[in-house]
Design a protein around this motif. Structure first.
Motif, PDB file in Angstrom:
ATOM      1  N   LEU A 130       0.778  -1.321   0.088  1.00  0.00           N
ATOM      2  CA  LEU A 130       0.056  -0.006   0.073  1.00  0.00           C
ATOM      3  C   LEU A 130       0.814   1.230  -0.059  1.00  0.00           C
ATOM      4  N   ASN A 131       1.918   1.140   0.682  1.00  0.00           N
ATOM      5  CA  ASN A 131       2.853   2.199   0.774  1.00  0.00           C
ATOM      6  C   ASN A 131       3.338   2.606  -0.582  1.00  0.00           C
ATOM      7  N   SER A 132       3.664   1.517  -1.096  1.00  0.00           N
ATOM      8  CA  SER A 132       4.258   1.698  -2.627  1.00  0.00           C
ATOM      9  C   SER A 132       3.191   2.579  -3.422  1.00  0.00           C
ATOM     10  N   MET A 133       2.187   2.067  -3.294  1.00  0.00           N
ATOM     11  CA  MET A 133       0.987   2.801  -4.192  1.00  0.00           C
ATOM     12  C   MET A 133       0.732   4.403  -3.542  1.00  0.00           C
ATOM     13  N   GLY A 134       1.623   4.577  -2.526  1.00  0.00           N
ATOM     14  CA  GLY A 134       1.399   6.024  -1.873  1.00  0.00           C
ATOM     15  C   GLY A 134       0.085   6.181  -1.069  1.00  0.00           C
ATOM     16  N   ILE A 135      -0.607   4.953  -0.510  1.00  0.00           N
ATOM     17  CA  ILE A 135      -1.572   4.900   0.478  1.00  0.00           C
ATOM     18  C   ILE A 135      -0.984   4.497   1.785  1.00  0.00           C
ATOM     19  N   GLN A 136      -1.334   5.567   2.751  1.00  0.00           N
ATOM     20  CA  GLN A 136      -1.055   5.197   4.038  1.00  0.00           C
ATOM     21  C   GLN A 136      -2.293   4.987   4.898  1.00  0.00           C
ATOM     22  N   ILE A 137      -2.232   3.946   5.762  1.00  0.00           N
ATOM     23  CA  ILE A 137      -3.332   3.534   6.585  1.00  0.00           C
ATOM     24  C   ILE A 137      -3.069   3.915   7.801  1.00  0.00           C
ATOM     25  N   ILE A 138      -2.034   3.008   8.210  1.00  0.00           N
ATOM     26  CA  ILE A 138      -1.700   3.489   9.875  1.00  0.00           C
ATOM     27  C   ILE A 138      -1.281   4.970  10.062  1.00  0.00           C
ATOM     28  N   PHE A 139      -1.474   5.440  11.327  1.00  0.00           N
ATOM     29  CA  PHE A 139      -1.074   6.837  11.524  1.00  0.00           C
ATOM     30  C   PHE A 139      -1.596   7.951  10.684  1.00  0.00           C
ATOM     31  N   ALA A 140      -2.980   7.342  10.036  1.00  0.00           N
ATOM     32  CA  ALA A 140      -3.717   8.150   9.370  1.00  0.00           C
ATOM     33  C   ALA A 140      -5.101   7.898   9.415  1.00  0.00           C
ATOM     34  N   THR A 141      -5.956   8.967   8.634  1.00  0.00           N
ATOM     35  CA  THR A 141      -7.618   8.451   8.917  1.00  0.00           C
ATOM     36  C   THR A 141      -7.904   7.278   8.727  1.00  0.00           C
ATOM     37  N   PRO A 142      -7.507   6.504   7.349  1.00  0.00           N
ATOM     38  CA  PRO A 142      -8.142   5.280   7.255  1.00  0.00           C
ATOM     39  C   PRO A 142      -8.019   4.385   8.467  1.00  0.00           C
ATOM     40  N   ALA A 143      -6.955   4.553   9.205  1.00  0.00           N
ATOM     41  CA  ALA A 143      -6.619   3.489  10.467  1.00  0.00           C
ATOM     42  C   ALA A 143      -7.811   3.806  11.395  1.00  0.00           C
ATOM     43  N   LEU A 144      -7.927   5.119  11.547  1.00  0.00           N
ATOM     44  CA  LEU A 144      -8.988   5.510  12.736  1.00  0.00           C
ATOM     45  C   LEU A 144     -10.185   4.994  12.166  1.00  0.00           C
ATOM     46  N   VAL A 145     -10.724   5.043  10.914  1.00  0.00           N
ATOM     47  CA  VAL A 145     -11.868   4.673  10.485  1.00  0.00           C
ATOM     48  C   VAL A 145     -11.925   3.063  10.795  1.00  0.00           C
ATOM     49  N   LEU A 146     -10.835   2.324  10.261  1.00  0.00           N
ATOM     50  CA  LEU A 146     -10.905   0.922  10.315  1.00  0.00           C
ATOM     51  C   LEU A 146     -11.082   0.433  11.651  1.00  0.00           C
ATOM     52  N   ALA A 147     -10.517   1.202  12.625  1.00  0.00           N
ATOM     53  CA  ALA A 147     -10.288   0.599  13.961  1.00  0.00           C
ATOM     54  C   ALA A 147     -11.702   0.989  14.734  1.00  0.00           C
ATOM     55  N   THR A 148     -12.280   2.051  14.305  1.00  0.00           N
ATOM     56  CA  THR A 148     -13.653   2.421  15.109  1.00  0.00           C
ATOM     57  C   THR A 148     -14.656   1.617  14.309  1.00  0.00           C
ATOM     58  N   VAL A 149     -14.638   1.155  13.016  1.00  0.00           N
ATOM     59  CA  VAL A 149     -15.590   0.383  12.366  1.00  0.00           C
ATOM     60  C   VAL A 149     -15.836  -1.022  13.008  1.00  0.00           C
ATOM     61  N   ILE A 150     -14.599  -1.550  13.179  1.00  0.00           N
ATOM     62  CA  ILE A 150     -14.176  -3.000  14.014  1.00  0.00           C
ATOM     63  C   ILE A 150     -14.821  -3.090  15.342  1.00  0.00           C
ATOM     64  N   VAL A 151     -14.513  -1.744  16.130  1.00  0.00           N
ATOM     65  CA  VAL A 151     -14.971  -1.995  17.480  1.00  0.00           C
ATOM     66  C   VAL A 151     -16.491  -1.681  17.631  1.00  0.00           C
ATOM     67  N   ALA A 152     -17.022  -0.945  16.676  1.00  0.00           N
ATOM     68  CA  ALA A 152     -18.840  -0.831  16.717  1.00  0.00           C
ATOM     69  C   ALA A 152     -19.372  -1.791  15.692  1.00  0.00           C
ATOM     70  N   LEU A 153     -18.689  -2.645  15.135  1.00  0.00           N
ATOM     71  CA  LEU A 153     -19.218  -3.559  14.258  1.00  0.00           C
ATOM     72  C   LEU A 153     -20.666  -4.424  14.763  1.00  0.00           C
ATOM     73  N   PRO A 154     -20.308  -4.977  15.832  1.00  0.00           N
ATOM     74  CA  PRO A 154     -21.552  -5.777  16.174  1.00  0.00           C
ATOM     75  C   PRO A 154     -22.993  -5.229  16.633  1.00  0.00           C
ATOM     76  N   LEU A 155     -22.702  -3.856  17.086  1.00  0.00           N
ATOM     77  CA  LEU A 155     -23.918  -3.032  17.426  1.00  0.00           C
ATOM     78  C   LEU A 155     -25.175  -2.795  16.531  1.00  0.00           C
TER      79      LEU A 155
END
Lengths: 277, 321
Positions: A130-155
Motif C-alpha cells: 500500500l505504501n508503494s502505491m502512496g496509500i497510508q493507512i496506519i497513523f492516518a485517518t483510514p486507520a482511525l476509521v478501520l479501528a472504529t468500524v471494527i470496534v462498533a461492528l456488532p452494534l
C-alpha cells in the motif's frame, strides 16, 4: 401472590440495601462525572471558551465527528447486509460468521489496534504494498476509521437480527407475489420493518465510535491537528503540563459527556418504539 | 387448462415432499388440495406460486412456461395462513401495494382499492393498521390485496387455518360466493375435509408426496379410490373386514335379508346424531353406526339389545388390517 411477598424483609434490610445501591451509583458514576463538571467550570466560563477556540481541539472535534460518521455509515450498510445474510440464508460458515461478529465486543480494543498494525503497518502484510502505491493507512485517518468500524461492528447487527428473525419471510414473499422486485421489497418492506432497531443500533454505534479510545490510540499516532480524535485530545492534554492544557482536557471531556447524555436520551426515546412494533 | 403441473419432484434433504406429481387445474374452478400435514400439498402450492422451485418437472400457467419464473413475474395471487400483512402499512396501503408497484395512476389505485375493500367488507377500516384488525379481517384484507393486481390464479395456503371455528365457517361460505362472483381460478390448501367438501368444485387428495385421487367432492366421497381417501374424506368403521361409512349401515329391529345379528354395546348422543357401538354375533367385529335421533328412537335402541344390520348401496373398500 400473598400481599406480604411484595415487600419482603424488614425495613432495616430495605434501608441498608437502598443506601448501598445509592452509594454505589454515587461513588462510581455521579461523583466522577460531577468532578469533571466542577473542574471544567472551576474558573468560570472564559477558560472554557478559550479551550473551545484551541485549533487543536477544533481539529480533533472535526476529525472525531468525521471518523464516527464514516464508521457508522459503513457499519450501517454492512450491518444491514450481514443481518439479512445471517437471517435469511443458510450457507456453510453461517454460524462462524455469526460468532465472529461478536468478537469485537469481547476482545480488548488495544488488541484490535495492534492487529491492524500487523496487517497494514509499515512492516505488516499489506503495509509495504500500500505504501508503494502512496496509500497510508496506519497513523492516518483510514486507520482511525478501520479501528472504529471494527470496534462498533456488532452494534447494528445485534439490534437488527432479532427484529428480522421475528418478522420472518412471509411479508417478503407476499410482496414478491404482488410483483415487487428485490430492491422494492427492501425499501418498502424490510427497511420499514427494521427502522427502529436500525435507528437504535446507529445511535449506539455513533456513541461507541465517538468514545472509542484504545484501538484508535494504537493506530493513530495522535498527531495534534492531524490524527488526534477528541478522546486522544483529552488524554494528551491531560498529560501535558500547564493550567490551560488541563482546562482543555476537562472541556473536551465535558463535551464528550454531554454528547453521551444526549445519546442516552435519544436511546431512551427510541427503545419503547422498537418494543411497540 | 389454466395450470398444468407435470412430473414434479421435490426433496428437502432426505425428505421427499413431492414424488412425480402431475396435475391439471381447469380455468375458473375452485380446487382444493386436501391431505394430512407433511403430505406435500403446501409445497405443491408454493411451487405453483414460484415461492419454491421443483427439483425436476415443469409448471405452466395459462400456457406460459413458468417453472423457473420468480413469483413477481407470474400472474399469481398468494394468501398465507398467517396473513403476512404488511404490519407498518394501513389496510388501504396493504391492498394498494401491488398497484403501486405497477405504477398505476393515483386515482385509479384509490378507486380500485375502495372497490376491493367494499368487496371484503373492510371499507370502514381503510385507515387502520393490521394490528387493529381481527384474524378474520386480516385474512380478508390479505385476500383483497392478492386480488388487487387481478391475478390469473389465486392460491391460498390454509387460509382459514389460524382462525377459530365460527369465523372459519363464515369465511368459507364467503370465499365460495366471492369465487362465484370473480371466477378467478383458485387453488386452496386445507387439511380439513369438511372445508374441502363444502367449498370446492374439485378436490385433489395428496398424501406422502403423491396424488391419491382427483375428482368432484361427491365423487370422492362416494367412490374413493382407496382406503386412504375413504378414511380421509369422512368417518369410517369396519364391518366384516370391510371399510364402511357408519351412516351407510342400516339397522333393523327384526331379522331381514342379508342382515347380520349384533348387540348394542354403547350409545352416545352427539348433538343431533346418535352413535351406536355394536358387536356382531358372528365374526365378532365391532362397527359403529351413525343414526339420527328419530331412527334411534324408532328402533328403541339401548345397550344390550339385539339388532340386525346390513350395508346399503354404500362405498366400501377392503380394509387392510
Amino acid at each position: 401472590m400473598a400481599p406480604g411477598r411484595r415487600r419482603s424483609g424488614s425495613p432495616l434490610v430495605r434501608w441498608v440495601l437502598r443506601i448501598i445501591a445509592v452509594g454505589y451509583v454515587l461513588g462510581l458514576v455521579a461523583l466522577p462525572v460531577g468532578t469533571v463538571v466542577q473542574h471544567t467550570f472551576e474558573n468560570g466560563l472564559e477558560p472554557v471558551l478559550e479551550s473551545l477556540r484551541n485549533p487543536d481541539f477544533q481539529a480533533a472535534a472535526r476529525l472525531g465527528v468525521f471518523v464516527a460518521v464514516i464508521s457508522v455509515l459503513i457499519n450501517t450498510v454492512f450491518g444491514i447486509g450481514i443481518s439479512i445474510l445471517i437471517v435469511r440464508y443458510r450457507f456453510p460458515g453461517r454460524r462462524l460468521l455469526n460468532a465472529i461478529i461478536d468478537l469485537p465486543v469481547s476482545i480488548s480494543p488495544i488488541v484490535v489496534g495492534i492487529a491492524l498494525i500487523f496487517v497494514y503497518g509499515t512492516n505488516g502484510w499489506f503495509g509495504p504494498a500500500l505504501n508503494s502505491m502512496g496509500i497510508q493507512i496506519i497513523f492516518a485517518t483510514p486507520a482511525l476509521v478501520l479501528a472504529t468500524v471494527i470496534v462498533a461492528l456488532p452494534l447494528v447487527v445485534r439490534e437488527v437480527i432479532p427484529v428480522l428473525e421475528e418478522a420472518g419471510t412471509e411479508q417478503d414473499q407476499a410482496a414478491q407475489s404482488l410483483g415487487a422486485n428485490g430492491f422494492q421489497r427492501f425499501v418498502r418492506i424490510t427497511l420499514p420493518t427494521i427502522r427502529w432497531a436500525l435507528a437504535y443500533g446507529v445511535v449506539l454505534s455513533l456513541a461507541r465510535s465517538l468514545g472509542e479510545f484504545g484501538a484508535v490510540r494504537v493506530v493513530s499516532g495522535s498527531v495534534a491537528g492531524v490524527s488526534q480524535t477528541p478522546t486522544l485530545f483529552v488524554n494528551d492534554a491531560y498529560q501535558e503540563f500547564g493550567a490551560q492544557a488541563e482546562q482543555d482536557a476537562f472541556t473536551a471531556a465535558f463535551l464528550l459527556m454531554c454528547v453521551a447524555v444526549l445519546f442516552i436520551v435519544v436511546i431512551a426515546l427510541l427503545r419503547p418504539k422498537e418494543q411497540n412494533q | 387448462m389454466s395450470i398444468s403441473v407435470s412430473g414434479i419432484n421435490k426433496r428437502f434433504g432426505d425428505f421427499v415432499a413431492l414424488d412425480n406429481v402431475s396435475l391439471e387445474v381447469p380455468t375458473g374452478r375452485l380446487t382444493a388440495l386436501l391431505g394430512p400435514s407433511g403430505g406435500g400439498k403446501s409445497t405443491l402450492l408454493r411451487i405453483i406460486a414460484g415461492l419454491e422451485f421443483p427439483d425436476t418437472g415443469s409448471v405452466e400457467i395459462e400456457g406460459v412456461q413458468a417453472t423457473w419464473l420468480p413469483p413477481q413475474k407470474r400472474s399469481v395471487g398468494f394468501v398465507f395462513q398467517h396473513y403476512a400483512a404488511f404490519k407498518h402499512m394501513t389496510v388501504f396501503k396493504n391492498v394498494a401495494f401491488g398497484l403501486e408497484i405497477r405504477r398505476k395512476p393515483r386515482a385509479e389505485i384509490r378507486q380500485r382499492v375502495m372497490e376491493l375493500l367494499e368487496l371484503v367488507h373492510l371499507e370502514q377500516f381503510a385507515d387502520r393498521l393490521p394490528s387493529q384488525l381481527s384474524g378474520g379481517q386480516r385474512q380478508r384484507m390479505a385476500l383483497a390485496r392478492a386480488l388487487a393486481v387481478q391475478p390469473e390464479v389465486l392460491l391460498l395456503d390454509e387460509p382459514f387455518g389460524a382462525l377459530d371455528a365460527q369465523v372459519r365457517k363464515e369465511l368459507r361460505d364467503w370465499l365460495r360466493n366471492l369465487h362465484d362472483e370473480m371466477n378467478v381460478t383458485t387453488i386452496f390448501v386445507t387439511h380439513d375435509q369438511e372445508e374441502a367438501l363444502e367449498v370446492s368444485d374439485e378436490i385433489v387428495v395428496i398424501n406422502g408426496g403423491r396424488i391419491e385421487q382427483v375428482g368432484a367432492p361427491a365423487d370422492l366421497y362416494d367412490r374413493p379410490a382407496n382406503d386412504f381417501v375413504m378414511k380421509f374424506l369422512g368417518p369410517v368403521t369396519t364391518l366384516d373386514g370391510q371399510l364402511v361409512r357408519p351412516h351407510d349401515i342400516e339397522l333393523l329391529a327384526a331379522p331381514g335379508q342379508e342382515a347380520i345379528e349384533a348387540t348394542v354395546t354403547r350409545l352416545t348422543r352427539v348433538g343431533f346424531e346418535v352413535r351406536a357401538e355394536l358387536r356382531t354375533s358372528k365374526g365378532g367385529s365391532e362397527p359403529w353406526v351413525q343414526l339420527t335421533r328419530i331412527q334411534a328412537q324408532e328402533l328403541d335402541l339401548e345397550p344390550g339389545r339385539s339388532v340386525w344390520l346390513r350395508t346399503t348401496h354404500a362405498p366400501k373398500t377392503l380394509a387392510v388390517s
